[in-house]
Every structure is written in structure tokens, then in C-alpha cells.
Design a protein around this motif. Structure first.
Motif, short mmCIF file in Angstrom:
data_model
loop_
_atom_site.label_atom_id
_atom_site.label_comp_id
_atom_site.label_asym_id
_atom_site.label_seq_id
_atom_site.Cartn_x
_atom_site.Cartn_y
_atom_site.Cartn_z
N SER A 32 0.84 -1.22 -0.03
CA SER A 32 0.04 0.05 -0.14
C SER A 32 0.80 1.26 -0.03
O SER A 32 2.10 1.29 0.30
CB SER A 32 -0.96 -0.25 1.28
N LYS A 33 0.46 2.35 -0.28
CA LYS A 33 0.98 3.72 -0.33
C LYS A 33 0.39 4.71 0.40
O LYS A 33 -0.11 5.72 0.01
CB LYS A 33 0.90 4.39 -1.89
N SER A 54 17.43 4.79 5.13
CA SER A 54 16.26 4.01 5.31
C SER A 54 15.12 5.02 5.49
O SER A 54 13.92 4.37 5.07
CB SER A 54 16.44 3.35 6.69
N MET A 55 15.05 6.21 6.28
CA MET A 55 13.83 6.92 6.12
C MET A 55 13.64 7.33 4.77
O MET A 55 12.30 7.49 4.45
CB MET A 55 14.07 8.05 7.30
N GLN A 56 14.27 7.89 4.27
CA GLN A 56 14.18 8.32 2.73
C GLN A 56 13.63 7.46 1.76
O GLN A 56 12.68 7.61 1.12
CB GLN A 56 15.57 9.15 2.14
N VAL A 57 14.20 6.08 1.86
CA VAL A 57 13.90 5.02 0.87
C VAL A 57 12.57 4.76 1.37
O VAL A 57 11.68 4.50 0.62
CB VAL A 57 14.86 3.98 1.05
N GLY A 58 12.22 4.75 2.72
CA GLY A 58 10.93 3.95 3.21
C GLY A 58 9.88 5.03 2.72
O GLY A 58 8.77 4.78 2.53
N ILE A 59 10.00 6.46 3.10
CA ILE A 59 8.82 7.06 2.65
C ILE A 59 8.76 7.27 1.28
O ILE A 59 7.52 7.21 0.97
CB ILE A 59 9.47 8.67 3.03
N CYS A 60 9.53 7.13 0.36
CA CYS A 60 9.53 6.89 -0.94
C CYS A 60 8.67 5.60 -1.48
O CYS A 60 7.86 5.82 -2.02
CB CYS A 60 10.87 6.86 -1.73
N GLU A 61 9.05 4.70 -0.68
CA GLU A 61 8.35 3.42 -1.01
C GLU A 61 6.87 3.49 -0.32
O GLU A 61 6.05 2.46 -1.11
CB GLU A 61 9.08 2.27 -0.27
#
Ligand code: CP
Length: 332
Positions: A32-33, A54-61
Motif C-alpha cells: 500500500s502507499k 532508510s527513512m528517505q527510501v521508506g517514505i518514497c516506497e
């Protein structure tokens, strides 16, 4: 759940749900987004690899947009104290900073290490709490003076990946390091281990006791969850029978604000307080954990960190999955 400041903001059952959701993110079954059309600010007063990436990637994902700010670097220097005359080196007050930022974003993550100057002040987490005081949107602790809850959740996830939900004999051991470091990681690891009902042993030389109030909280949680907490100053006995070895260095409250005194005092612990093959051989085939970054052959030998029992890279990966679960729960 309005903020995520420390793991004990949540009951163990809620932490269990977060780990279940993190497992779904890791397995790829959760696509889900929840952050679509949303931005999340990440405020870094201090350096980072794992947390920031990890936060930057996680927010994008999750479909969102990360906004990274570094006070004193890419954004203005910040004052957090109330009522001060701002005629020094601080350009903007946190009060305006937070109120402006939350007109743009749906949550704010904050990294603000202990300055290692004044224990009685820093143990109250003044900067992180100022964010929480001024904000109406969720605040996520990305490591403060006293807590690193996202790390602790990744640590609990990593233990479960190796051992399932069984409670384990978990050793949190101090290790020698050339200078005093903050206590956030050991504080949060010990607190989460107690909340998850593990049998926790905390080992350190005399003088490196953790905060008294925090230790009382840890003991309360251990009692509630059927876990246990014990303490030792004997580095050899510490490793006996451990199934999990978690290494971390931290500074002494006795010398807080006087780094050179701590450095002089700790010199005698250098030879013994390292996680090496001899110490690991006394364990019950324990896994080796560390939050990273780690100084090789200072905190842990190459032989241990490069062994099959080392799970440090899994811990770092699991930061991504637990933080996606935390943001999904927190940000509406
Ligand atoms: N463990 C951890 O928080 O790593 P960083 O300091 O690189 O973010």
C-alpha cells in the motif's frame, strides 16, 4: 499513537503489531502507499547513514516525499529554549520552525544526539521534547539524547528472525571506545528487550550505570512481561550462556561533560571490554548484534563481526521495514 518517542509509548501488544507489519513489508506482501501525496520532514542535527537512507527510501516506497533538513547546515541554526534572548549564534526558534514546517508536511522525524555536556538537562531530551511540544503533527524519534526506538524495533525484529517469539538470554555489553558516546542505543535496546520479555543481562565496568529512572522502567516492564534484568561488572561471566550479544559503548554519568576524565578512567578497560572470539566462545552460540557504525577491532574483532553469527547487516536492513510500519501507523 500520536508520536513515536520511545518504545514504551506503546504497549507490547502494539509493538508486536508493528513487527508483524514490518514482516509484511519485508516479505513484499504489503504494497500500500499510505503516504501518497504526503511529505515527511527529516530533521538531522547529527550525521547518519542508516537512519537517513532508510527513512528517505521508506517514505518514497510508501508513496511519500522526504524533506531533509540539517539545522546549521542546509537550514538555519535553531534555538529550542523558551524565553531566551536570541543574540547568540541561533537564527531561528524551534517554535516557528515546527509551526512552519507542519504547514507543508504530515510528520517530522528528528535526530538530535546528546551533546554530552550536562547530564541532568540532557536526560530530559529537551530538543526532542520541544519538537513534540510545538507540533500538532506526529514526531518520530530518529535518535535523541535518551532513546533510539526505531533502532530498538529493528533489533527486536532481528532477534525474532533468528529465534522466533521465544524469550532469549540477551546480553547488552558495554565495550571500550576511545571517547564517550551517548546512551540512546543501550537505553532503547534494554527497554525494548524488557518489553518483549527477554532475560536481559546488562554488563559494564563500574561507573557506566544507565539512568536510574530508566532502569526502574526497564525492571517494571520485565516484571510485567515475565522477563528479567540482571547486572554485572564482570566481563567474563557476562557472556556465559548468552544467546544474543548486543555490544555498544557509552559514556559515564560520573564524568559527563568531562570527556578527558572519562577517557582516562576507561583506559584500563580497553583490553578486556571487547567482543572477541574468546568472549563469544562462552556464549550459547550467540548471535552478535550492533547498531552500527562500529569501530572494528575496538568494539568487536573482525573475526566476530565477519562470522556467520553476526546479524549486523540484517539489523540495518530491518530499520527500513520497521520504520515503514511505524510511519504507516502514525501518519494519517
Ligand atoms: N544505527 C544508526 O542509527 O545508524 P546511523 O547513525 O548511521 O543512522
Amino acid at each position: 499513537m500520536t508520536n513515536f518517542i520511545k518504545t514504551s509509548d506503546l504497549a507490547t501488544a502494539e509493538l508486536e503489531k508493528l513487527l508483524a507489519e514490518a514482516d509484511e513489508f519485508k516479505s513484499g506482501s504489503h504494497s500500500s502507499k499510505p503516504l501518497a501525496e504526503k511529505s515527511v520532514a527529516l530533521v538531522f542535527f547529527n550525521p547518519s547513514l542508516r537512519t537517513r537512507a532508510s527513512m528517505q527510501v521508506g517514505i518514497c516506497e510508501l508513496g511519500g516525499n522526504p524533506v531533509i533538513l540539517e539545522p546549521g547546515g542546509t537550514s538555519w541554526t535553531l534555538e529550542h529554549r523558551e524565553g531566551v534572548v536570541m543574540d547568540g549564534d541561533k537564527t531561528e526558534h524551534l517554535k516557528e520552525f515546527v509551526q512552519v514546517l507542519e504547514r507543508y508536511v504530515s510528520a517530522i522525524g528528528v535526530r538530535t544526539f546528546a551533546e554530552l555536556k550536562d547530564w541532568e538537562t540532557e536526560r530530559t531530551d529537551p530538543i526532542l521534547n520541544a519538537f513534540a511540544k510545538y507540533a500538532t503533527k506526529p514526531i518520530i524519534n530518529l535518535e535523541s539524547a535518551m532513546h533510539h526506538p526505531c533502532q530498538a524495533m529493528a533489533d527486536m525484529m532481528t532477534i525474532r528472525e533468528r529465534f522466533g517469539t521465544e524469550k532469549k538470554k540477551v546480553l547488552l555489553t558495554w565495550a571500550w571506545h576511545p571517547k564517550p558516546l551517548p546512551m540512546a542505543v543501550p537505553n532503547s535496546f534494554a527497554l525494548a528487550a524488557a518489553q518483549f520479555g527477554h532475560d536481559l543481562r546488562i554488563a559494564h565496568p563500574k561507573g557506566y550505570e544507565l539512568d536510574d529512572d530508566l532502569l526502574s522502567e526497564i525492571e517494571r516492564h520485565a516484571s510485567d512481561t515475565g522477563g528479567s534484568v540482571e547486572f554485572t561488572n564482570d566481563v567474563n561471566a557476562a557472556f556465559d550462556g548468552a544467546e544474543v550479544v548486543y555490544a555498544k559503548s557509552w559514556g559515564s554519568k560520573l564524568f559527563y561533560g568531562a570527556a578527558e576524565k572519562d577517557i582516562e578512567y576507561r583506559a584500563k578497560f580497553r583490553a578486556d571490554w571487547i567482543v572477541d572470539e574468546a568472549n563469544m566462545s562462552r556464549t550459547d552460540d550467540a548471535i552478535f548484534m550492533h547498531c552500527l557504525p562500529v569501530r572494528r577491532n575496538v568494539i568487536v574483532t573482525d573475526g566476530v563481526i565477519d562470522s556467520a553469527r553476526s546479524v549486523v547487516i540484517d539489523e540495518a536492513e530491518n530499520r527500513l521495514h520497521v520504520q515503514k510500519a511505524i510511519m504507516t501507523k502514525l501518519i494519517k
